[in-house]
Write an enzyme that holds these catalytic residues in place. Structure first.
Site, PDB file in Angstrom:
ATOM      1  N   SER A  78      -3.721  -9.057   1.505  1.00  0.00           N
ATOM      2  CA  SER A  78      -3.730  -8.600   0.113  1.00  0.00           C
ATOM      3  C   SER A  78      -2.809  -9.482  -0.727  1.00  0.00           C
ATOM      4  O   SER A  78      -1.641  -9.674  -0.378  1.00  0.00           O
ATOM      5  CB  SER A  78      -3.246  -7.144   0.067  1.00  0.00           C
ATOM      6  OG  SER A  78      -3.194  -6.705  -1.263  1.00  0.00           O
TER       7      SER A  78
ATOM      8  N   CYS B  79       2.842   4.833  -1.220  1.00  0.00           N
ATOM      9  CA  CYS B  79       1.724   5.763  -1.374  1.00  0.00           C
ATOM     10  C   CYS B  79       2.156   7.197  -1.076  1.00  0.00           C
ATOM     11  O   CYS B  79       1.565   8.136  -1.564  1.00  0.00           O
ATOM     12  CB  CYS B  79       0.598   5.396  -0.421  1.00  0.00           C
ATOM     13  SG  CYS B  79       0.613   3.695   0.068  1.00  0.00           S
TER      14      CYS B  79
ATOM     15  N   GLN C  22       1.140  -6.945   5.429  1.00  0.00           N
ATOM     16  CA  GLN C  22       2.574  -7.207   5.237  1.00  0.00           C
ATOM     17  C   GLN C  22       3.004  -8.546   5.842  1.00  0.00           C
ATOM     18  O   GLN C  22       4.112  -8.999   5.578  1.00  0.00           O
ATOM     19  CB  GLN C  22       3.415  -6.082   5.869  1.00  0.00           C
ATOM     20  CG  GLN C  22       3.357  -4.767   5.116  1.00  0.00           C
ATOM     21  CD  GLN C  22       4.045  -4.817   3.747  1.00  0.00           C
ATOM     22  OE1 GLN C  22       4.911  -5.647   3.491  1.00  0.00           O
ATOM     23  NE2 GLN C  22       3.644  -3.923   2.860  1.00  0.00           N
TER      24      GLN C  22
HETATM   25  N1  PLP Z   1      -1.921  -2.224   4.779  1.00  0.00           N
HETATM   26  C1  PLP Z   1      -0.580  -2.328   4.713  1.00  0.00           C
HETATM   27  C2  PLP Z   1       0.211  -2.553   5.975  1.00  0.00           C
HETATM   28  C3  PLP Z   1       0.075  -2.231   3.478  1.00  0.00           C
HETATM   29  O1  PLP Z   1       1.410  -2.327   3.424  1.00  0.00           O
HETATM   30  C4  PLP Z   1      -0.702  -2.015   2.305  1.00  0.00           C
HETATM   31  C5  PLP Z   1      -0.055  -1.828   1.006  1.00  0.00           C
HETATM   32  O2  PLP Z   1       1.047  -1.318   0.893  1.00  0.00           O
HETATM   33  C6  PLP Z   1      -2.104  -1.937   2.432  1.00  0.00           C
HETATM   34  C7  PLP Z   1      -2.675  -2.045   3.690  1.00  0.00           C
HETATM   35  C8  PLP Z   1      -2.973  -1.742   1.242  1.00  0.00           C
HETATM   36  O3  PLP Z   1      -3.069  -2.917   0.454  1.00  0.00           O
HETATM   37  P1  PLP Z   1      -3.543  -2.817  -1.072  1.00  0.00           P
HETATM   38  O4  PLP Z   1      -2.372  -2.298  -1.843  1.00  0.00           O
HETATM   39  O5  PLP Z   1      -3.907  -4.207  -1.467  1.00  0.00           O
HETATM   40  O6  PLP Z   1      -4.709  -1.905  -1.101  1.00  0.00           O
END
Ligand code: PLP
Length: 395
Positions: free
Chosen positions: A203, A329, A183
């Protein structure tokens, strides 16, 4: 209430639209560079050159070495790899891992997996603003601690953790430090070397890049097991033919995000603060979540008492407003957010949470429309709530 079809997108923590320059850079690669970067002939070498240029560019954006950049399939993969890969390669040194109760599931679930496979994990608490205490970190360290993983910024409440200080503590004890900066990268200035961590996850889709591509920055010389076994790509650490267009998209998006940050951040922060103050001025019985100052520039998170976050989301959607309740999620699940519970909120209040995350394109007019819709929706939902009725009678 706004009944027009215009969409107000306030869920930039879930994902962001791709920047036109990123789409152009990716289209160029998809049109012109079909080679496999592992092939020795000219067409393959052209792909390899673009891959390495992208790696150099990411390294420059984050102040790390190009050889420390490993491309992955997403942020979740980077987190999984950091936790499981480090634990597996270093289990003879110890089997204890320290993390926090408010991590993303991409960190929490690998930790739970390791617990079922002979590791011990300490989940640190946070205070009512979502901050981890340095004393708690120090006190949790044991002789067999090998890894500390603390997120840079929380995806739900936006609280920014004291990563540099935690990394110092980790270093003093010879413990490896990972941070999930998914983030934060593109939203906060990040300098890998100055931060002092050993591993950092990111990401692309969180900073106007494509979905399905991320990276793990791994400090030179760190021992980590490969996550994906197969070919010799990514210096034999992450097998699989590289997603060249995605990687180019990631590097271009990061380059843009980093170069625009100083300009963009104060504007987004001002809009965020305006949204917070308008909600606080116009809607009663609410709780502000997260830290007031140590906070992502684009994050607003409130709980609205006597209301279910899911109903709020559906009614905002009818008004063309995209928002989130807890993390994307977990939406659809009836469990309240593990983050809000860790902040000490009771279940009934945690259920009424709403996260609004802004972008540089968010306008004052959009914020005004959102607050006026929110005010009316919250009022209507409360009128349907028997608990609200009872609480009014008691007052
Ligand atoms: N870590 C955090 C803090 C996130 O907010 C997210 C996605 O919402 C992820 C990991 C996972 O990333 P990705 O969607 O690329 O798998």
């Amino acid at each position: 209430m706004n009944h027009s079809k215009k969409v107000i997108y306030l869920d930039n923590a879930a994902t962001t639209p791709m920047a036109p320059e990123v789409i152009d850079a990716m289209a160029e690669v998809m049109k012109n560079t079909y080679g496999n970067a592992s092939s020795v002939y000219s067409v393959g070498r052209a792909a390899k050159a673009i891959l390495e240029q992208a790696r150099e560019s990411v390294a420059k954006s984050l102040n790390c070495l190009a050889s420390e950049v490993y491309f992955t399939g997403c942020g979740s993969e980077a987190d999984n790899w950091a936790i499981k890969g480090y634990a597996m390669a270093n289990k003879t040194k110890g089997n204890h891992i320290i993390t926090t109760k408010i991590e993303h599931h991409a960190v929490l679930h690998p930790c739970e997996y390791l617990e079922k496979n002979g590791f011990e994990v300490t989940y640190l608490p946070v205070d009512e603003t979502g901050l981890v205490s340095l004393e708690d970190v120090k006190n949790a360290i044991k002789e067999n601690t090998i890894l500390i993983s603390v997120m840079y910024a929380n995806n739900e409440v936006g609280t920014i953790e004291p990563i540099e200080e935690i990394a110092k503590i980790a270093k003093e004890h010879g413990i490896c430090m990972h941070t999930d900066a998914v983030q934060a990268v593109g939203a906060e200035p990040i300098d890998f070397k100055a931060l002092g961590v050993d591993m950092l996850s990111l990401s692309a889709h969180k900073f106007n890049g494509p979905k399905g591509v991320g990276a793990l920055i791994i400090r030179k010389g760190l021992r980590i097991a490969p996550f994906m076994h197969g070919g010799a790509q990514e210096r034999s650490k992450r097998a699989g033919t590289e997603n060249l267009a995605g990687i180019v998209g990631l590097s271009k998006a990061l380059e843009l995000a980093v170069s625009n940050l100083a300009d963009k951040q104060p504007k987004i922060r001002a809009m965020r603060d305006y949204l917070i103050s308008e909600i606080e001025k116009n809607i009663p019985y609410i709780r502000f979540n997260g830290h007031r100052e140590k906070r992502l520039s684009n994050n607003v998170n409130f709980c609205f008492r006597y209301i279910e976050g899911e109903s709020l989301l559906l009614m905002l959607d009818i008004n063309g407003i995209c928002a989130s309740s807890g993390s994307a999620c977990t939406s659809g699940s009836l469990d309240p957010s593990h983050v809000l519970l860790a902040l000490g909120l009771p279940h009934e209040i945690a259920h009424g949470s709403l996260r609004l995350t802004l972008s540089a394109q968010t306008t004052k007019e959009e914020i005004d429309d959102t607050v006026s819709a929110l005010k009316e929706i919250v009022h209507r939902l409360r009128l349907m709530s028997p608990i609200y009725d009872m609480s009014l009678e008691q007052q």
